[in-house]
Structure formats: C-alpha cells, structure tokens
Design a protein around this motif. Structure first.
Motif, PDB file in Angstrom:
ATOM      1  N   ALA A 231     -39.602  -4.376  -8.329  1.00  0.00           N
ATOM      2  CA  ALA A 231     -39.190  -3.344  -8.707  1.00  0.00           C
ATOM      3  C   ALA A 231     -38.564  -1.967  -8.387  1.00  0.00           C
ATOM      4  O   ALA A 231     -37.258  -2.303  -9.152  1.00  0.00           O
ATOM      5  CB  ALA A 231     -40.436  -3.073  -9.763  1.00  0.00           C
ATOM      6  N   MET A 232     -38.678  -1.809  -7.787  1.00  0.00           N
ATOM      7  CA  MET A 232     -38.361  -0.812  -6.778  1.00  0.00           C
ATOM      8  C   MET A 232     -37.198  -1.287  -6.181  1.00  0.00           C
ATOM      9  O   MET A 232     -36.064  -0.461  -5.931  1.00  0.00           O
ATOM     10  CB  MET A 232     -39.390  -0.065  -5.558  1.00  0.00           C
ATOM     11  N   ARG A 233     -36.687  -2.790  -5.848  1.00  0.00           N
ATOM     12  CA  ARG A 233     -35.539  -3.423  -5.224  1.00  0.00           C
ATOM     13  C   ARG A 233     -34.470  -3.165  -6.229  1.00  0.00           C
ATOM     14  O   ARG A 233     -33.619  -3.287  -6.255  1.00  0.00           O
ATOM     15  CB  ARG A 233     -36.152  -4.849  -4.598  1.00  0.00           C
ATOM     16  N   THR A 234     -35.283  -3.850  -7.785  1.00  0.00           N
ATOM     17  CA  THR A 234     -34.502  -3.882  -8.487  1.00  0.00           C
ATOM     18  C   THR A 234     -33.317  -2.559  -9.173  1.00  0.00           C
ATOM     19  O   THR A 234     -32.816  -2.305  -8.825  1.00  0.00           O
ATOM     20  CB  THR A 234     -35.336  -4.442  -9.651  1.00  0.00           C
ATOM     21  N   TYR A 235     -34.235  -1.578  -9.091  1.00  0.00           N
ATOM     22  CA  TYR A 235     -33.839  -0.515  -9.113  1.00  0.00           C
ATOM     23  C   TYR A 235     -32.812  -0.053  -8.634  1.00  0.00           C
ATOM     24  O   TYR A 235     -32.283   0.968  -8.758  1.00  0.00           O
ATOM     25  CB  TYR A 235     -34.559   0.847 -10.410  1.00  0.00           C
ATOM     26  N   ARG A 236     -33.075   0.562  -7.317  1.00  0.00           N
ATOM     27  CA  ARG A 236     -32.994   0.421  -6.315  1.00  0.00           C
ATOM     28  C   ARG A 236     -31.039   0.014  -6.177  1.00  0.00           C
ATOM     29  O   ARG A 236     -30.260   0.663  -5.494  1.00  0.00           O
ATOM     30  CB  ARG A 236     -33.493   0.925  -5.063  1.00  0.00           C
ATOM     31  N   ASN A 237     -31.181  -0.825  -6.466  1.00  0.00           N
ATOM     32  CA  ASN A 237     -29.700  -2.116  -5.977  1.00  0.00           C
ATOM     33  C   ASN A 237     -28.963  -1.759  -7.003  1.00  0.00           C
ATOM     34  O   ASN A 237     -28.370  -2.612  -6.921  1.00  0.00           O
ATOM     35  CB  ASN A 237     -30.980  -3.404  -5.731  1.00  0.00           C
ATOM     36  N   THR A 238     -29.568  -0.570  -8.195  1.00  0.00           N
ATOM     37  CA  THR A 238     -28.378  -1.380  -8.850  1.00  0.00           C
ATOM     38  C   THR A 238     -26.712  -0.180  -8.294  1.00  0.00           C
ATOM     39  O   THR A 238     -27.564   0.968  -8.271  1.00  0.00           O
ATOM     40  CB  THR A 238     -29.490  -0.395 -10.702  1.00  0.00           C
ATOM     41  N   PRO A 239     -26.053  -0.488  -8.649  1.00  0.00           N
ATOM     42  CA  PRO A 239     -24.804   0.453  -8.101  1.00  0.00           C
ATOM     43  C   PRO A 239     -25.403   1.740  -8.594  1.00  0.00           C
ATOM     44  O   PRO A 239     -24.358   2.746  -7.925  1.00  0.00           O
ATOM     45  CB  PRO A 239     -23.889  -0.588  -8.317  1.00  0.00           C
ATOM     46  N   ALA A 240     -25.140   2.055 -10.487  1.00  0.00           N
ATOM     47  CA  ALA A 240     -24.593   3.200 -10.061  1.00  0.00           C
ATOM     48  C   ALA A 240     -26.651   3.890 -10.088  1.00  0.00           C
ATOM     49  O   ALA A 240     -26.427   5.327 -10.244  1.00  0.00           O
ATOM     50  CB  ALA A 240     -24.911   3.101 -11.621  1.00  0.00           C
ATOM     51  N   ILE A 241     -27.020   3.633  -9.812  1.00  0.00           N
ATOM     52  CA  ILE A 241     -28.214   4.478  -8.891  1.00  0.00           C
ATOM     53  C   ILE A 241     -27.892   4.867  -7.439  1.00  0.00           C
ATOM     54  O   ILE A 241     -27.743   5.403  -6.932  1.00  0.00           O
ATOM     55  CB  ILE A 241     -29.645   4.487  -9.371  1.00  0.00           C
ATOM     56  N   ALA A 242     -27.753   3.788  -6.926  1.00  0.00           N
ATOM     57  CA  ALA A 242     -27.377   3.788  -5.688  1.00  0.00           C
ATOM     58  C   ALA A 242     -26.824   4.781  -5.035  1.00  0.00           C
ATOM     59  O   ALA A 242     -26.390   5.143  -3.749  1.00  0.00           O
ATOM     60  CB  ALA A 242     -27.164   2.427  -4.656  1.00  0.00           C
ATOM     61  N   ARG A 243     -26.295   4.274  -6.242  1.00  0.00           N
ATOM     62  CA  ARG A 243     -24.438   4.976  -5.503  1.00  0.00           C
ATOM     63  C   ARG A 243     -24.530   6.976  -5.007  1.00  0.00           C
ATOM     64  O   ARG A 243     -24.001   7.260  -4.309  1.00  0.00           O
ATOM     65  CB  ARG A 243     -23.140   5.089  -6.782  1.00  0.00           C
ATOM     66  N   TYR A 244     -25.455   7.505  -5.553  1.00  0.00           N
ATOM     67  CA  TYR A 244     -25.786   8.600  -5.917  1.00  0.00           C
ATOM     68  C   TYR A 244     -26.743   9.540  -5.122  1.00  0.00           C
ATOM     69  O   TYR A 244     -26.999  10.435  -4.535  1.00  0.00           O
ATOM     70  CB  TYR A 244     -26.244   9.264  -6.638  1.00  0.00           C
ATOM     71  N   GLN A 245     -27.462   8.148  -3.396  1.00  0.00           N
ATOM     72  CA  GLN A 245     -28.883   8.062  -3.009  1.00  0.00           C
ATOM     73  C   GLN A 245     -28.286   8.080  -1.777  1.00  0.00           C
ATOM     74  O   GLN A 245     -27.361   7.543  -1.072  1.00  0.00           O
ATOM     75  CB  GLN A 245     -30.169   6.762  -3.611  1.00  0.00           C
ATOM     76  N   ALA A 246     -29.289   8.375  -0.577  1.00  0.00           N
ATOM     77  CA  ALA A 246     -29.362   8.637   0.731  1.00  0.00           C
ATOM     78  C   ALA A 246     -30.236   7.404   0.878  1.00  0.00           C
ATOM     79  O   ALA A 246     -30.113   7.020   2.612  1.00  0.00           O
ATOM     80  CB  ALA A 246     -30.266   9.453   1.576  1.00  0.00           C
ATOM     81  N   TRP A 247     -30.691   6.386   0.400  1.00  0.00           N
ATOM     82  CA  TRP A 247     -30.981   5.530   0.687  1.00  0.00           C
ATOM     83  C   TRP A 247     -30.281   4.244   1.222  1.00  0.00           C
ATOM     84  O   TRP A 247     -29.052   4.237   0.750  1.00  0.00           O
ATOM     85  CB  TRP A 247     -32.053   4.450   0.085  1.00  0.00           C
ATOM     86  N   ARG A 248     -30.097   3.499   2.301  1.00  0.00           N
ATOM     87  CA  ARG A 248     -28.984   2.712   2.698  1.00  0.00           C
ATOM     88  C   ARG A 248     -29.070   0.926   0.885  1.00  0.00           C
ATOM     89  O   ARG A 248     -30.370   1.044   0.643  1.00  0.00           O
ATOM     90  CB  ARG A 248     -29.176   0.847   3.494  1.00  0.00           C
TER      91      ARG A 248
END
Length: 177
Positions: free
Chosen positions: A19-36
């Motif tokens: 589940a974490m992988r799914t939402y953290r791979n959402t481009p609109a979410i990842a755009r503003y984050q510090a994780w790869r």
C-alpha cells in the motif's frame, strides 16, 4: 500507538509495503516529497522494515503508519523527527489519494500535535515545497503559522525541479492559547 476516531497511528509492518508503494508512487504525491520514486516492491519492503526499527521516543525520525480504522487500509504515513534536545520536533505527512479531502489529514496532524505537546514538546515545525498548497493549507488549518521561505533552491530528487521551501511552526504556547 495513537488512536483517533477514524485512524490508528502505529508502527509499520511488512504488510504495509504494497500500500505504501502504491501511494508513494503516485506522481502527484511524489512530486513534493524527498524520497526517490518510483519505489520497487523490494524498496518498499526495505523501507517499512527500516521504519519498524525506529523508536518514537528517541531523537531522530519515527515514521507512523496511518491506518484507517473502518477498513484496516493504510491511509498514509506521518513522520516525526525529534530534535536532540527532545523539546522540538519536525513533522511530515503523506496521505493516499483515496483518503485525501475527507479530513483525515487534519485528524492525523492534530492527533500527533496533541501527543507531542502532552509529552512536553515546546515547538513543532514543518516545511513543504512552496507549490504544495494543499499541505500548506493543512498546516495552517491545524494551527501552524507561516514562519518564512527558504529561498535557496532545493532540487527535488524525483523531478530535478528547483523549488523553494515554505516553513511553518507551532509552539506549545500558541497551541494552548
């Protein structure tokens, strides 16, 4: 563990990785984050195992898994970084798209603020990409005040974009006033 009417903030388990992988791979979410991003299945499993070893009462980061009580689904995560003096903390948060715009973000941030200030925290702070207006609005809704803007450009690890960071803070005094 911290409980709210609709959420449980708890330690991560290996079962949270997909589940974490799914939402953290959402481009609109990842755009503003510090994780790869994107995270592979193996990356996500490795990350949640690291999170599971963190200690919430020690200086450094502790990442809470945010579970929806009604469904048991992972709604997001909330990080708390305790400063070495254990009197100040930084927070950061992520919500899965299915749980956005329903008050869950406000609920989880208010619950961690209650928890931290009850433990004697004097100040909690946060920063976000200046373009992330929804996170900024959440911080303001939960009592944080805009402290300033870090104008030296930060390079986003995922997009390569240069951006400024907006800074927020909330003191124990402000929270209780």
């Amino acid at each position: 563990m911290i409980e709210t009417p609709r959420l449980i903030l708890r330690r991560f388990t290996l079962a949270d990785a997909p589940a974490m992988r799914t939402y953290r791979n959402t481009p609109a979410i990842a755009r503003y984050q510090a994780w790869r991003s994107p995270l592979t299945h193996e990356d996500a499993e490795h990350q949640v195992l690291l999170y599971a070893k963190q200690e919430p009462a020690e200086a450094g980061w502790f990442q809470y898994a945010v579970e929806h009580k009604g469904t048991g689904h992972l709604a997001g995560d909330l990080g708390v970084r305790l400063d070495d003096d254990l009197l100040q903390a930084e927070i950061g948060f992520t919500l899965a798209p299915a749980f956005q715009r329903q008050g869950y973000g406000t609920e989880m941030v208010l619950s961690i603020l209650d928890h931290l200030f009850a433990q004697g925290m004097r100040r909690v702070y946060a920063e976000c990409d200046i373009r992330n207006t929804r996170s900024a609005a959440l911080l303001e809704r939960t009592g944080f005040r805009h402290e300033g803007t870090r104008t030296r450009p930060t390079i986003n690890i995922n997009t390569g974009e240069r951006t400024d960071m907006t800074l927020y803070e909330l003191s124990h005094h402000q929270r209780t006033a």
